[in-house]
Design an enzyme around this catalytic site. Structure first.
Site, mmCIF file in Angstrom:
data_model
loop_
_atom_site.group_PDB
_atom_site.id
_atom_site.type_symbol
_atom_site.label_atom_id
_atom_site.label_comp_id
_atom_site.label_asym_id
_atom_site.label_seq_id
_atom_site.Cartn_x
_atom_site.Cartn_y
_atom_site.Cartn_z
ATOM 1 N N SER A 191 -12.159 4.147 6.081
ATOM 2 C CA SER A 191 -12.611 4.170 7.477
ATOM 3 C C SER A 191 -13.357 5.459 7.787
ATOM 4 O O SER A 191 -13.117 6.511 7.192
ATOM 5 C CB SER A 191 -11.408 4.054 8.427
ATOM 6 O OG SER A 191 -10.841 2.765 8.370
ATOM 7 N N HIS A 229 -7.285 9.418 4.960
ATOM 8 C CA HIS A 229 -6.798 8.305 5.783
ATOM 9 C C HIS A 229 -7.040 8.608 7.259
ATOM 10 O O HIS A 229 -6.769 9.712 7.727
ATOM 11 C CB HIS A 229 -5.289 8.100 5.566
ATOM 12 C CG HIS A 229 -4.962 7.581 4.203
ATOM 13 N ND1 HIS A 229 -4.030 8.187 3.386
ATOM 14 C CD2 HIS A 229 -5.422 6.514 3.511
ATOM 15 C CE1 HIS A 229 -3.939 7.504 2.253
ATOM 16 N NE2 HIS A 229 -4.770 6.484 2.308
ATOM 17 N N ASP A 240 0.847 -1.197 0.000
ATOM 18 C CA ASP A 240 0.000 0.000 0.000
ATOM 19 C C ASP A 240 0.883 1.248 0.000
ATOM 20 O O ASP A 240 1.800 1.371 0.817
ATOM 21 C CB ASP A 240 -0.877 -0.037 1.266
ATOM 22 C CG ASP A 240 -1.925 1.048 1.298
ATOM 23 O OD1 ASP A 240 -2.347 1.497 0.228
ATOM 24 O OD2 ASP A 240 -2.334 1.427 2.422
ATOM 25 N N ASN A 278 -10.026 0.360 0.879
ATOM 26 C CA ASN A 278 -8.983 0.225 1.893
ATOM 27 C C ASN A 278 -9.511 0.601 3.274
ATOM 28 O O ASN A 278 -10.118 1.668 3.444
ATOM 29 C CB ASN A 278 -7.804 1.140 1.558
ATOM 30 C CG ASN A 278 -6.960 0.615 0.421
ATOM 31 O OD1 ASN A 278 -7.414 -0.183 -0.389
ATOM 32 N ND2 ASN A 278 -5.722 1.066 0.355
#
Length: 286
Positions: free
Chosen positions: A210, A177, A80, A229
């Protein structure tokens, strides 16, 4: 069953579901992810960003590769957010079947040059390559990101894939992220996703999955995105339960400490797999 990303996402794209890609950084999180996939008969992608790779060390992947090869579900081992060809070469040497080269913070021509260099190295070896245009926001975690989100321009997608030969493409539609701070509610640009999905020759990837709205993630995962992801959400559940267990039991034997955190992580992964509609899809790969 260990596959390349190209093999994994071809099925997901055709059947209109997404495969969850879960970042790990030790054997306990590896156990959490692969057992959750097997218990739900779901394909799964195990991935590590370079700082996670550095933490576990190269020897760790002897165990990971063997575990994934013997799994009852289809799996991919993916790098990643690789930033250099050297990081890609290190992952390939450790048995990774897929890599991401992230040149999204570079200008277009530099991104193309770096991505093509990685594609030219990986293609003869049968290793899949994920690339990125546009930028993912940064909140926390080892994956990095940009201070400002730059949405992927649909008109750049065809040109970039033609110029690089990448097998899949991470696009920016408003995610970041990590865990969003209180009061910040991201809004995904599903309109951009639909424009890109209508023209892209390769599967699309969503980073920063997330802490987003479930309905939006489900819509993205079943309307153009083939890989999502996830790191922070399931790891947050794992470590919150670990803290609770330690505070309540004061245990110092692994068998007393880790089962509850692993179960907590698995519950989050199962919830994500429901959103991705990947549960029960492992049989499509046999």
């Amino acid at each position: 069953m260990l596959l390349t990303m190209k093999e994994m996402l071809a099925v997901a794209r055709e059947k209109k579901f997404s495969v969850g890609a879960f970042n790990i950084c030790d054997s306990l999180l590896m156990k959490t992810v692969i057992e959750a996939a097997e218990e739900n008969n779901a394909p799964v992608i195990v991935e590590l960003a370079p700082p996670e790779f550095d933490y576990v060390g190269e020897e760790f992947f002897k165990y990971v590769v063997e575990r994934l090869e013997k799994s009852s579900v289809p799996t991919v081992l993916h790098l990643d957010h690789g930033r250099t060809l050297e990081q890609v070469k290190r992952a390939v040497a450790c048995g990774f079947t897929s890599v991401m080269i992230d040149g999204s913070l570079l200008d277009y021509e530099e991104n193309v040059s770096l991505t093509k260099e990685v594609v030219d190295y990986c293609r003869p070896l049968g290793i899949s390559v994920e690339a990125e245009i546009g930028t993912i926001g940064a909140l926390d975690g080892p994956e990095g990101g940009a201070d400002e989100i730059v949405y992927t321009k649909p008109e750049d997608v065809l040109r970039f894939i033609k110029d690089t030969g990448a097998d899949s493409l991470a696009i920016a539609i408003g995610t970041a992220h990590g865990i969003y701070p209180a009061g910040k509610i991201p809004k995904l640009r599903l309109d951009i996703l639909k424009e890109i999905d209508a023209i892209t020759p390769v599967p699309l990837v969503l980073h920063g999955g997330s802490s987003n709205n479930d309905e939006e993630i489900h819509e993205a995962a079943t309307n153009g995105i083939s890989k999502v992801n996830i790191a922070s959400d399931y790891r947050k559940a794992f470590f919150e339960q670990l803290t609770k267990t330690l505070n309540e039991t004061h245990a110092f034997w692994s068998g007393d400490v880790y089962p509850e955190p692993i179960d907590a992580g698995k519950k989050v992964i199962q919830h994500k797999m429901k959103l991705f509609e990947s549960i029960g899809k492992a049989g499509l790969y046999k």
